[in-house]
Write a protein that holds these residues in place. Structure first.
Motif, PDB file in Angstrom:
ATOM      1  N   PHE A 178       0.836  -1.214   0.000  1.00  0.00           N
ATOM      2  CA  PHE A 178       0.000   0.000   0.000  1.00  0.00           C
ATOM      3  C   PHE A 178       0.868   1.261   0.000  1.00  0.00           C
ATOM      4  O   PHE A 178       0.724   2.132  -0.829  1.00  0.00           O
ATOM      5  CB  PHE A 178      -0.910   0.043   1.236  1.00  0.00           C
ATOM      6  CG  PHE A 178      -2.016  -0.961   1.216  1.00  0.00           C
ATOM      7  CD1 PHE A 178      -3.229  -0.653   0.628  1.00  0.00           C
ATOM      8  CD2 PHE A 178      -1.849  -2.210   1.782  1.00  0.00           C
ATOM      9  CE1 PHE A 178      -4.262  -1.568   0.610  1.00  0.00           C
ATOM     10  CE2 PHE A 178      -2.870  -3.143   1.775  1.00  0.00           C
ATOM     11  CZ  PHE A 178      -4.084  -2.830   1.191  1.00  0.00           C
ATOM     12  N   GLY A 179       1.756   1.323   1.010  1.00  0.00           N
ATOM     13  CA  GLY A 179       2.454   2.592   1.259  1.00  0.00           C
ATOM     14  C   GLY A 179       3.733   2.741   0.459  1.00  0.00           C
ATOM     15  O   GLY A 179       4.670   1.984   0.625  1.00  0.00           O
ATOM     16  N   ASN A 180       3.781   3.718  -0.438  1.00  0.00           N
ATOM     17  CA  ASN A 180       4.981   4.115  -1.168  1.00  0.00           C
ATOM     18  C   ASN A 180       4.822   5.589  -1.501  1.00  0.00           C
ATOM     19  O   ASN A 180       3.724   6.006  -1.869  1.00  0.00           O
ATOM     20  CB  ASN A 180       5.131   3.313  -2.469  1.00  0.00           C
ATOM     21  CG  ASN A 180       6.226   2.275  -2.381  1.00  0.00           C
ATOM     22  OD1 ASN A 180       7.094   2.331  -1.504  1.00  0.00           O
ATOM     23  ND2 ASN A 180       6.206   1.331  -3.285  1.00  0.00           N
ATOM     24  N   PRO A 181       5.900   6.362  -1.394  1.00  0.00           N
ATOM     25  CA  PRO A 181       5.743   7.804  -1.611  1.00  0.00           C
ATOM     26  C   PRO A 181       5.443   8.178  -3.068  1.00  0.00           C
ATOM     27  O   PRO A 181       5.886   7.496  -3.986  1.00  0.00           O
ATOM     28  CB  PRO A 181       7.120   8.363  -1.225  1.00  0.00           C
ATOM     29  CG  PRO A 181       7.851   7.280  -0.532  1.00  0.00           C
ATOM     30  CD  PRO A 181       7.258   5.988  -0.980  1.00  0.00           C
ATOM     31  N   ASP A 182       4.728   9.276  -3.235  1.00  0.00           N
ATOM     32  CA  ASP A 182       4.608   9.939  -4.541  1.00  0.00           C
ATOM     33  C   ASP A 182       5.724  10.970  -4.641  1.00  0.00           C
ATOM     34  O   ASP A 182       6.093  11.580  -3.638  1.00  0.00           O
ATOM     35  CB  ASP A 182       3.279  10.708  -4.619  1.00  0.00           C
ATOM     36  CG  ASP A 182       2.122   9.774  -4.922  1.00  0.00           C
ATOM     37  OD1 ASP A 182       2.354   8.717  -5.512  1.00  0.00           O
ATOM     38  OD2 ASP A 182       0.987  10.128  -4.556  1.00  0.00           O
ATOM     39  N   ARG A 343      13.273  10.886   5.223  1.00  0.00           N
ATOM     40  CA  ARG A 343      13.585   9.501   5.609  1.00  0.00           C
ATOM     41  C   ARG A 343      12.671   8.534   4.898  1.00  0.00           C
ATOM     42  O   ARG A 343      12.398   7.441   5.388  1.00  0.00           O
ATOM     43  CB  ARG A 343      13.402   9.319   7.130  1.00  0.00           C
ATOM     44  CG  ARG A 343      14.011  10.384   7.982  1.00  0.00           C
ATOM     45  CD  ARG A 343      15.504  10.334   7.945  1.00  0.00           C
ATOM     46  NE  ARG A 343      16.097  11.331   8.826  1.00  0.00           N
ATOM     47  CZ  ARG A 343      17.387  11.605   8.850  1.00  0.00           C
ATOM     48  NH1 ARG A 343      18.224  10.985   8.039  1.00  0.00           N
ATOM     49  NH2 ARG A 343      17.866  12.508   9.669  1.00  0.00           N
ATOM     50  N   ARG A 344      12.143   8.946   3.765  1.00  0.00           N
ATOM     51  CA  ARG A 344      11.190   8.081   3.072  1.00  0.00           C
ATOM     52  C   ARG A 344      11.924   7.157   2.096  1.00  0.00           C
ATOM     53  O   ARG A 344      12.922   7.539   1.504  1.00  0.00           O
ATOM     54  CB  ARG A 344      10.175   8.941   2.312  1.00  0.00           C
ATOM     55  CG  ARG A 344       9.401   9.938   3.171  1.00  0.00           C
ATOM     56  CD  ARG A 344       8.537   9.267   4.213  1.00  0.00           C
ATOM     57  NE  ARG A 344       7.672   8.238   3.637  1.00  0.00           N
ATOM     58  CZ  ARG A 344       6.575   8.474   2.958  1.00  0.00           C
ATOM     59  NH1 ARG A 344       6.143   9.704   2.791  1.00  0.00           N
ATOM     60  NH2 ARG A 344       5.843   7.491   2.471  1.00  0.00           N
ATOM     61  N   ARG A 385      21.096   8.401   4.316  1.00  0.00           N
ATOM     62  CA  ARG A 385      20.091   9.283   4.937  1.00  0.00           C
ATOM     63  C   ARG A 385      18.709   8.636   4.987  1.00  0.00           C
ATOM     64  O   ARG A 385      17.913   8.930   5.891  1.00  0.00           O
ATOM     65  CB  ARG A 385      20.024  10.614   4.170  1.00  0.00           C
ATOM     66  CG  ARG A 385      18.923  11.544   4.641  1.00  0.00           C
ATOM     67  CD  ARG A 385      19.072  12.950   4.118  1.00  0.00           C
ATOM     68  NE  ARG A 385      19.170  13.047   2.681  1.00  0.00           N
ATOM     69  CZ  ARG A 385      18.154  12.938   1.848  1.00  0.00           C
ATOM     70  NH1 ARG A 385      16.939  12.700   2.304  1.00  0.00           N
ATOM     71  NH2 ARG A 385      18.336  13.043   0.543  1.00  0.00           N
ATOM     72  N   GLN A 386      18.415   7.783   4.040  1.00  0.00           N
ATOM     73  CA  GLN A 386      17.060   7.225   3.980  1.00  0.00           C
ATOM     74  C   GLN A 386      17.033   5.777   4.499  1.00  0.00           C
ATOM     75  O   GLN A 386      16.722   5.542   5.658  1.00  0.00           O
ATOM     76  CB  GLN A 386      16.526   7.385   2.549  1.00  0.00           C
ATOM     77  CG  GLN A 386      16.332   8.869   2.226  1.00  0.00           C
ATOM     78  CD  GLN A 386      16.147   9.169   0.752  1.00  0.00           C
ATOM     79  OE1 GLN A 386      17.102   9.266   0.004  1.00  0.00           O
ATOM     80  NE2 GLN A 386      14.901   9.309   0.318  1.00  0.00           N
TER      81      GLN A 386
END
Ligand code: HEM
Length: 469
Positions: A178-182, A343-344, A385-386
């Motif tokens: 479900f969760g992934n950045p745009d 941090r994504r 960093r991520q």
């Protein structure tokens, strides 16, 4: 911002292909001239981010390189030493930072990853086993004909088939993905909850530079990148981790603690399972529906990732240490989520090994010994960093979440006697619980850090045109 030049970016970076079969091939490159000839041939079949007007292709091909692989291609020294230090060192050397100790330390990894011999990752995704095989045969022929690469080993992954249906489940039984950045400029309908949280409570895409090199990131800076700039632009870094799942341990632990969590309550087992991850097994976010799964929410893209945690500071709906809340705390740490926008990570990956049916063997320890887990991949502009930050500070340490030394319950590399706290309140069926003596649910079997170049950069590498000046 205008759209990105998707034809110059490898497709795997811009979209999850959502294909049921994959094979990840790990290559050792031949002598530089031959390796370049192989790359040159490969360029014709690399899948770019171009939109698929005719629907999905039967299969896709992408490539990424370790630092050793770039050296094997004879890239100039000035270029090689301009890569971020964590990439130069490689994942094995970063074990201390990543918490890859104890059962996760390299002595327990698959032989492939103990030698630091891997030069490249060649990823094939396919709609069918036949298409996968056909593509693999074609790539093998390219390797042999050019003498540019040899196959050290490969890993097959596939969507889990449960009760005859292809699913989006992982081996612990949760629906994933479900969760992934745009990101700005990436063609994908913006989904609430997928980007960064704005002051007015709406969501916006993250800066492109959080994913791709050569663009401004959330700090308004260009991410650290190798020289020349043309080699870096439209490329990114990829983390590959083979994560074995102890499914027997997971089921035994859930059964044991569910009995204490809600004696006599038929829902207790599923509710406790939801408190581990932050979603019910069908994907319903616990924050939105703490008492029962709600398929209408799980299947609605406007709602399935659209939630925050600040109003649940005590964690009585979604526990503070639930996997999803740890690795993407949204607004839980204040400042409208701004601290976490850097941090994504973008997740890719598929399960490996067959699904173990719930009515399987009575001896659950048998299940742990079977080979199954997830081939977990992360894309990000900065591994340190991520990904490394998330793994070190949020998976293997709890201070940011005011959880002291507690680790991520399912992913953490626990020492003896560690615990997981499920916060509760006076509502019937929502008691607090401290799950003591956490076993190890997930074990690392190896992996590496890779550079995933743009199409332009691949061409430069194939034609020996990388000039750091
Ligand atoms: C065997 C290993 C793992 C399993 C079974 C697993 C499972 C899951 C599940 C079921 C979800 C919820 C579905 C979703 O929101 O997409 C999730 C979300 C997520 N996981 Fe994992 N995970 C694993 C390892 C990791 C690791 C090692 C990391 C990071 C270092 C990680 C980072 C994330 C992130 C960033 C999300 C999305 C959270 C959000 O945006 O709300 N996962 N994982």
């Amino acid at each position: 911002m205008s759209k990105l030049n998707a034809t110059d970016i490898q497709g795997f970076v811009l979209r999850g292909y959502n294909m049921p079969f994959a094979r990840y091939c790990f290559l050792r490159l031949g002598e530089p001239k031959r390796a370049r000839a192989f790359l040159d041939r490969l360029l014709g079949v690399i899948t770019t981010g171009q939109t698929w007007d005719q629907g999905k292709p039967q299969s896709t091909v992408n490539i990424a390189f370790t630092h050793k692989g770039l050296a094997a291609l004879d890239l100039p020294i000035a270029t090689l030493i301009s890569f971020p230090v964590e990439f130069q060192q490689g994942m094995r050397a970063r074990g201390g930072i990543l918490g890859d100790t104890g059962v996760n330390s390299d002595e327990h990894w698959d032989p492939l990853w103990r030698e630091d011999d891997v030069h490249a990752w060649l990823g094939i995704h396919a709609l069918s086993q036949n298409a996968l095989h056909e593509r693999f045969t074609q790539l093998q022929a390219m390797m042999e004909e050019t003498g540019g690469a040899t196959l050290l080993d490969s890993e097959d992954a596939a969507s889990l088939v449960i009760d005859g249906k292809v699913t989006l489940k992982e081996h612990f039984g949760y629906t994933d993905g479900f969760g992934n950045p745009d990101y700005l400029g990436v063609e994908r309908s913006t989904q609430p909850g997928q980007g960064k949280l704005l002051d007015d409570g709406t969501w916006a895409p993250l800066a492109t530079g959080e994913l791709l090199l050569g663009y401004a990131d959330e700090a308004g800076e260009l991410p650290v990148a190798p020289i020349p700039a043309l080699l870096a632009a439209n490329g990114t870094f990829m983390v590959f981790r083979k994560l074995h799942q102890n499914v027997g341990t997971f089921r035994r632990f859930l059964n044991e603690w569910a009995a204490r969590y809600g004696a006599g309550n038929a829902m207790a087992r599923e509710k406790l399972a939801s408190k581990f991850i932050g979603r019910w097994r069908d994907g319903t976010p616990v924050e939105l529906s703490p008492d029962r799964p709600d398929p209408a929410i799980a299947q609605d893209p406007k709602r399935s990732t659209n939630f925050t945690y600040a109003q649940d500071a005590a964690g009585t709906r979604c526990p503070i240490g639930a996997h999803m809340r740890r690795v993407h705390p949204r607004d839980a740490f204040g400042f409208q989520g701004r601290l976490i926008n850097r941090r994504r990570i973008t997740r890719r990956g598929l399960p490996y090994g067959p699904f173990a049916p719930e009515d399987g063997p009575a001896d659950l320890s048998e299940l742990d010994a079977q080979d199954r887990g997830v081939l977990f991949m992360v894309l990000n502009a900065s591994i340190s960093r991520q990904f490394e930050f998330v793994q070190q500070q949020w998976v293997n340490y709890g201070n940011d979440a005011h959880l002291g030394n507690d680790k991520d319950m399912l992913m953490g590399s626990h020492a003896e006697g560690e615990k997981y706290v499920v916060q509760g309140d006076a509502t019937p069926g929502n008691p607090p619980l401290v799950c003591a003596n956490l076993p190890i649910f997930v074990e690392l079997r190896g992996g590496e850090y890779f550079f995933l170049p743009s199409i332009t950069a691949l061409g430069m590498m194939a034609m020996e045109l990388v000039d750091p000046r």
